[in-house]
Motif scaffolding. Structure first.
Motif, PDB file in Angstrom:
ATOM      1  N   LEU A 149       0.826  -1.209   0.000  1.00 33.21           N
ATOM      2  CA  LEU A 149       0.000   0.000   0.000  1.00 33.21           C
ATOM      3  C   LEU A 149       0.862   1.262   0.000  1.00 33.21           C
ATOM      4  O   LEU A 149       0.521   2.262  -0.633  1.00 33.21           O
ATOM      5  N   ALA A 150       1.995   1.197   0.697  1.00 31.87           N
ATOM      6  CA  ALA A 150       2.888   2.362   0.757  1.00 31.87           C
ATOM      7  C   ALA A 150       3.406   2.732  -0.622  1.00 31.87           C
ATOM      8  O   ALA A 150       3.599   3.917  -0.929  1.00 31.87           O
ATOM      9  N   HIS A 151       3.637   1.729  -1.472  1.00 29.06           N
ATOM     10  CA  HIS A 151       4.093   2.001  -2.840  1.00 29.06           C
ATOM     11  C   HIS A 151       3.023   2.776  -3.595  1.00 29.06           C
ATOM     12  O   HIS A 151       3.312   3.732  -4.328  1.00 29.06           O
ATOM     13  N   GLY A 152       1.765   2.348  -3.406  1.00 26.64           N
ATOM     14  CA  GLY A 152       0.671   3.070  -4.047  1.00 26.64           C
ATOM     15  C   GLY A 152       0.561   4.502  -3.557  1.00 26.64           C
ATOM     16  O   GLY A 152       0.270   5.418  -4.330  1.00 26.64           O
ATOM     17  N   LEU A 153       0.812   4.706  -2.270  1.00 21.35           N
ATOM     18  CA  LEU A 153       0.770   6.062  -1.722  1.00 21.35           C
ATOM     19  C   LEU A 153       1.857   6.935  -2.340  1.00 21.35           C
ATOM     20  O   LEU A 153       1.631   8.105  -2.650  1.00 21.35           O
ATOM     21  N   CYS A 154       3.057   6.365  -2.504  1.00 23.33           N
ATOM     22  CA  CYS A 154       4.152   7.130  -3.104  1.00 23.33           C
ATOM     23  C   CYS A 154       3.850   7.463  -4.568  1.00 23.33           C
ATOM     24  O   CYS A 154       4.197   8.553  -5.047  1.00 23.33           O
ATOM     25  N   ALA A 155       3.206   6.529  -5.267  1.00 24.89           N
ATOM     26  CA  ALA A 155       2.795   6.821  -6.653  1.00 24.89           C
ATOM     27  C   ALA A 155       1.804   7.975  -6.666  1.00 24.89           C
ATOM     28  O   ALA A 155       1.847   8.849  -7.551  1.00 24.89           O
ATOM     29  N   SER A 156       0.926   8.018  -5.656  1.00 24.66           N
ATOM     30  CA  SER A 156      -0.035   9.123  -5.562  1.00 24.66           C
ATOM     31  C   SER A 156       0.664  10.449  -5.267  1.00 24.66           C
ATOM     32  O   SER A 156       0.239  11.503  -5.752  1.00 24.66           O
ATOM     33  N   ALA A 180       4.119   5.571  10.924  1.00 23.45           N
ATOM     34  CA  ALA A 180       4.198   5.639  12.391  1.00 23.45           C
ATOM     35  C   ALA A 180       3.997   4.265  13.019  1.00 23.45           C
ATOM     36  O   ALA A 180       4.688   3.905  13.978  1.00 23.45           O
ATOM     37  N   LEU A 181       3.062   3.490  12.479  1.00 23.46           N
ATOM     38  CA  LEU A 181       2.688   2.214  13.093  1.00 23.46           C
ATOM     39  C   LEU A 181       3.548   1.048  12.628  1.00 23.46           C
ATOM     40  O   LEU A 181       3.596   0.012  13.297  1.00 23.46           O
ATOM     41  N   ARG A 182       4.221   1.200  11.491  1.00 25.34           N
ATOM     42  CA  ARG A 182       5.070   0.122  10.973  1.00 25.34           C
ATOM     43  C   ARG A 182       6.478   0.649  10.703  1.00 25.34           C
ATOM     44  O   ARG A 182       6.811   1.071   9.592  1.00 25.34           O
ATOM     45  N   PRO A 183       7.339   0.647  11.735  1.00 23.00           N
ATOM     46  CA  PRO A 183       8.708   1.146  11.545  1.00 23.00           C
ATOM     47  C   PRO A 183       9.454   0.420  10.426  1.00 23.00           C
ATOM     48  O   PRO A 183      10.335   1.010   9.793  1.00 23.00           O
ATOM     49  N   ASP A 184       9.107  -0.847  10.167  1.00 21.16           N
ATOM     50  CA  ASP A 184       9.807  -1.597   9.127  1.00 21.16           C
ATOM     51  C   ASP A 184       9.526  -1.062   7.732  1.00 21.16           C
ATOM     52  O   ASP A 184      10.276  -1.324   6.793  1.00 21.16           O
ATOM     53  N   VAL A 185       8.428  -0.291   7.596  1.00 19.93           N
ATOM     54  CA  VAL A 185       8.082   0.256   6.277  1.00 19.93           C
ATOM     55  C   VAL A 185       8.893   1.517   5.967  1.00 19.93           C
ATOM     56  O   VAL A 185       9.071   1.876   4.807  1.00 19.93           O
ATOM     57  N   GLY A 187      12.078   2.233   6.112  1.00 17.08           N
ATOM     58  CA  GLY A 187      13.259   2.020   5.272  1.00 17.08           C
ATOM     59  C   GLY A 187      12.891   1.833   3.818  1.00 17.08           C
ATOM     60  O   GLY A 187      13.549   2.377   2.917  1.00 17.08           O
ATOM     61  N   LEU A 188      11.826   1.065   3.546  1.00 15.64           N
ATOM     62  CA  LEU A 188      11.368   0.878   2.166  1.00 15.64           C
ATOM     63  C   LEU A 188      10.924   2.197   1.557  1.00 15.64           C
ATOM     64  O   LEU A 188      11.238   2.508   0.402  1.00 15.64           O
ATOM     65  N   LEU A 189      10.176   2.970   2.335  1.00 16.96           N
ATOM     66  CA  LEU A 189       9.696   4.264   1.844  1.00 16.96           C
ATOM     67  C   LEU A 189      10.857   5.179   1.478  1.00 16.96           C
ATOM     68  O   LEU A 189      10.801   5.900   0.473  1.00 16.96           O
ATOM     69  N   ARG A 190      11.908   5.143   2.273  1.00 18.63           N
ATOM     70  CA  ARG A 190      13.050   6.025   2.015  1.00 18.63           C
ATOM     71  C   ARG A 190      13.923   5.519   0.873  1.00 18.63           C
ATOM     72  O   ARG A 190      14.244   6.264  -0.055  1.00 18.63           O
ATOM     73  N   ARG A 191      14.297   4.249   0.956  1.00 17.59           N
ATOM     74  CA  ARG A 191      15.315   3.731   0.018  1.00 17.59           C
ATOM     75  C   ARG A 191      14.741   3.389  -1.351  1.00 17.59           C
ATOM     76  O   ARG A 191      15.323   3.752  -2.371  1.00 17.59           O
ATOM     77  N   ASN A 244       8.433  10.958  10.699  1.00 19.47           N
ATOM     78  CA  ASN A 244       8.591   9.503  10.862  1.00 19.47           C
ATOM     79  C   ASN A 244       9.729   8.967  10.007  1.00 19.47           C
ATOM     80  O   ASN A 244      10.509   8.119  10.446  1.00 19.47           O
ATOM     81  N   LEU A 245       9.828   9.463   8.778  1.00 22.68           N
ATOM     82  CA  LEU A 245      10.802   8.913   7.831  1.00 22.68           C
ATOM     83  C   LEU A 245      12.223   9.376   8.118  1.00 22.68           C
ATOM     84  O   LEU A 245      13.179   8.778   7.624  1.00 22.68           O
ATOM     85  N   THR A 246      12.378  10.433   8.900  1.00 24.60           N
ATOM     86  CA  THR A 246      13.724  10.937   9.195  1.00 24.60           C
ATOM     87  C   THR A 246      14.160  10.605  10.622  1.00 24.60           C
ATOM     88  O   THR A 246      15.157  11.135  11.110  1.00 24.60           O
TER      89      THR A 246
END
Length: 539
Positions: A149-156, A180-185, A187-191, A244-246
């Motif tokens: 879902l995060a990938h779709g959000l970034c596309a948006s 905020a709720l999934r710290p593991d996401v 890194g994916l969002l950033r990298r 959250n991402l930083t």
């Protein structure tokens, strides 16, 4: 309405009847946030609504179904049917997030452009549902990761310039919640999906930043209207997601450039006005939180604005943003009944680190907060100046608040114990000195410039009479033993020794001493410590 009747009718009714039925249910429950414990029936209603959404129905019926799901999703006990791969894919599709798919950005752009107003309401309602579901259901959070879902959000985010307000607002809020709720996401969002860069571009567009230098935005027009409320709302959500991402700094040259861009945008934000004082303070609060996450080396962007120019006394640096931060700090200190730990410590930490690593920032803040002393007849914690308020915080009941306030003043004094005691008194500073092992005096570890502070004539003349514990000149007190005989004095002294001895034996108190390194230790240990080697040779 009887829920069993609603569920049974949803299975057989046509589209028009479904819409009327759910509209009535939505009206009756629009202000319901916790349902009666009929969990099985409510789950069945969730499943039935999802089944309707899985069919090809008109946008008006989709919107009504999504409003029903949004109402139901307020209660975490009934979310099981939605928190499935099928349920999340249906909602993600309705929100145009292409969850689980490798979408074509160009195709997505054309879809956004051709949306009718009714279709846009469907997207907004789907995003609202996703926000509720992700917030309330750990299972839905895991499914969100599985379907990307995060990938779709970034596309948006790439289509942010074409967003209508609510689409942008809830897209950003969903990204904030997921990060905020999934710290593991994070890194994916950033990298992999470059979310930091995309969110920076969203902020740049929303705040109408116009660049006049590599990391310098044009000064806002003083006569310009305040930032519109809708733009402010989206900017706040973007700042929260960026925070959250930083939280963890991965480093690297590309990141350094991105962080400096963010710092420049935040400087621009500090200079903007919103429609109310409260909203401006909220914006500044989010800016402070995000600045705390950036490497301290990037804070020079706040003062290095060659096009706008600065103050010659501070090496040509521009201190407008630093003054805004000082003003924000003072507002937070003056707020009655506020939570200092959440509201004040972030800006104190930011100003402390900025002062520790940037000489011009420290010099400017010290001139505002700790001006040269003149009147030393009043205790340092009494009064209405910024210094008085900060010294009061050095003895606050919250350990985090008192340590942060003390560290801030210590850094402004170039981590010199003597300078700190001059402004605060030994009693107020004792907690910091114990924690730092500086009870014997000296300096902290940071190296500062050698420029010395000049004392005023008033301070120099009063200095011999200042009580070092309280930090002010006290009125002469009568000496209680002045008229005692030597025998009486000796008796009182022995009585005092006996009292201390009794308290010590009963472990009510424990006499302490100071080691040569400035740390506290039980008195018997400090008396047994060998004296330091003087370094002289003996025959």
């Amino acid at each position: 309405m009887d829920l069993n009747t609603v569920v049974s009718q949803l299975e057989t009714a046509n589209e028009e009847d479904i819409e009327k039925l759910l509209q009535q249910y939505n009206r009756e429950n629009s202000h319901t946030f916790s349902f009666d414990p009929k969990e099985e029936t409510l789950r069945s209603l969730c499943q039935s609504v999802l089944s309707v959404l899985g069919r090809q129905v008109q946008p008006s019926c989709q919107q009504t179904c999504l409003v029903t799901l949004r109402i139901l999703s307020r209660d975490k006990r009934v979310l099981a049917p939605v928190a499935t791969r099928e349920g999340m894919l249906i909602l993600g599709g309705m929100a145009r997030l292409n969850a689980g798919e490798e979408g074509d950005d160009n195709q997505k752009n054309s879809q956004e452009d051709t949306q009718s107003e009714e279709e846009e309401r469907v997207v907004v309602e789907a995003l609202k549902c996703l926000c509720n579901v992700v917030y309330n259901s750990p299972a839905a959070q895991q499914v969100s990761v599985d379907v990307q879902l995060a990938h779709g959000l970034c596309a948006s985010l790439r289509t942010a310039r074409t967003w209508h307000h609510e689409v942008g607002l809830f897209t950003l809020r969903l990204l904030f919640l997921l990060s905020a709720l999934r710290p593991d996401v994070r890194g994916l969002l950033r990298r992999e999906w470059h979310a930091v860069r995309l969110l920076t571009e969203v902020l740049e567009h929303t705040l109408d930043v116009r660049w006049v230098g590599p990391y310098e935005a044009a000064r806002p027009d003083p006569q310009a209207l305040p930032m519109p409320a809708e733009d402010n709302e989206r900017a706040m959500e973007a700042l929260k997601a960026l925070f959250n991402l930083t939280l963890s700094d991965s480093g690297g040259e590309e990141d350094d450039h991105q962080f400096r861009l963010i710092a420049a945008i935040l400087r621009h934000l500090l200079m903007l006005k919103t429609e109310t004082e409260e909203k401006t303070e909220e914006a500044h609060s989010h800016a402070v939180n995000l600045l705390n996450n950036l490497p301290v080396s990037c804070l020079d962007v706040l003062i290095d604005v060659p096009v706008q120019g600065g103050l010659e006394i501070y090496g040509g640096k521009n201190m407008d943003a630093i003054q805004k931060l000082i003003d924000f700090m003072e507002k937070r200190m003056d707020k009655q009944g506020s939570n200092y730990k959440e509201g004040l410590t972030p800006v104190l930490s930011l100003l402390t680190e900025g002062s520790r690593h940037h000489r011009e920032i420290r010099r400017y803040i010290k001139a505002q907060v700790l001006p040269p002393l003149k009147d030393v007849k009043i205790r340092p914690e009494i009064g209405t100046t910024t210094r008085n308020k900060l010294v009061r915080l050095m003895t606050h009941v919250d350990m985090g608040v008192k340590q942060t306030a003390a560290e801030f003043l210590f850094v402004l004094c170039k981590e010199s114990v003597d300078n700190l005691l001059k402004y605060t008194g030994y009693g107020n500073a004792a907690g910091l000195l114990v924690a730092r092992g500086l009870l014997a005096g000296g300096r902290g570890e940071t190296q500062y410039s050698e420029d010395e502070d000049s004392d005023t004539e008033e301070y120099k003349s009063a200095k011999p009479f200042i009580n070092p514990i309280t930090g002010h000149v006290e009125e002469p007190m009568p000496n209680p033993i002045e008229e005692m005989t030597e025998e009486q004095k000796e008796y009182e002294a022995q009585k005092l020794v006996n009292m201390f001895d009794k308290l010590s034996r009963q472990n009510v108190i424990r006499p302490m001493g100071v080691r040569p390194d400035g740390t506290l230790a039980p008195l018997e240990e400090t008396l047994c410590d060998p004296p330091e080697d003087s370094g002289s040779d003996s025959d």
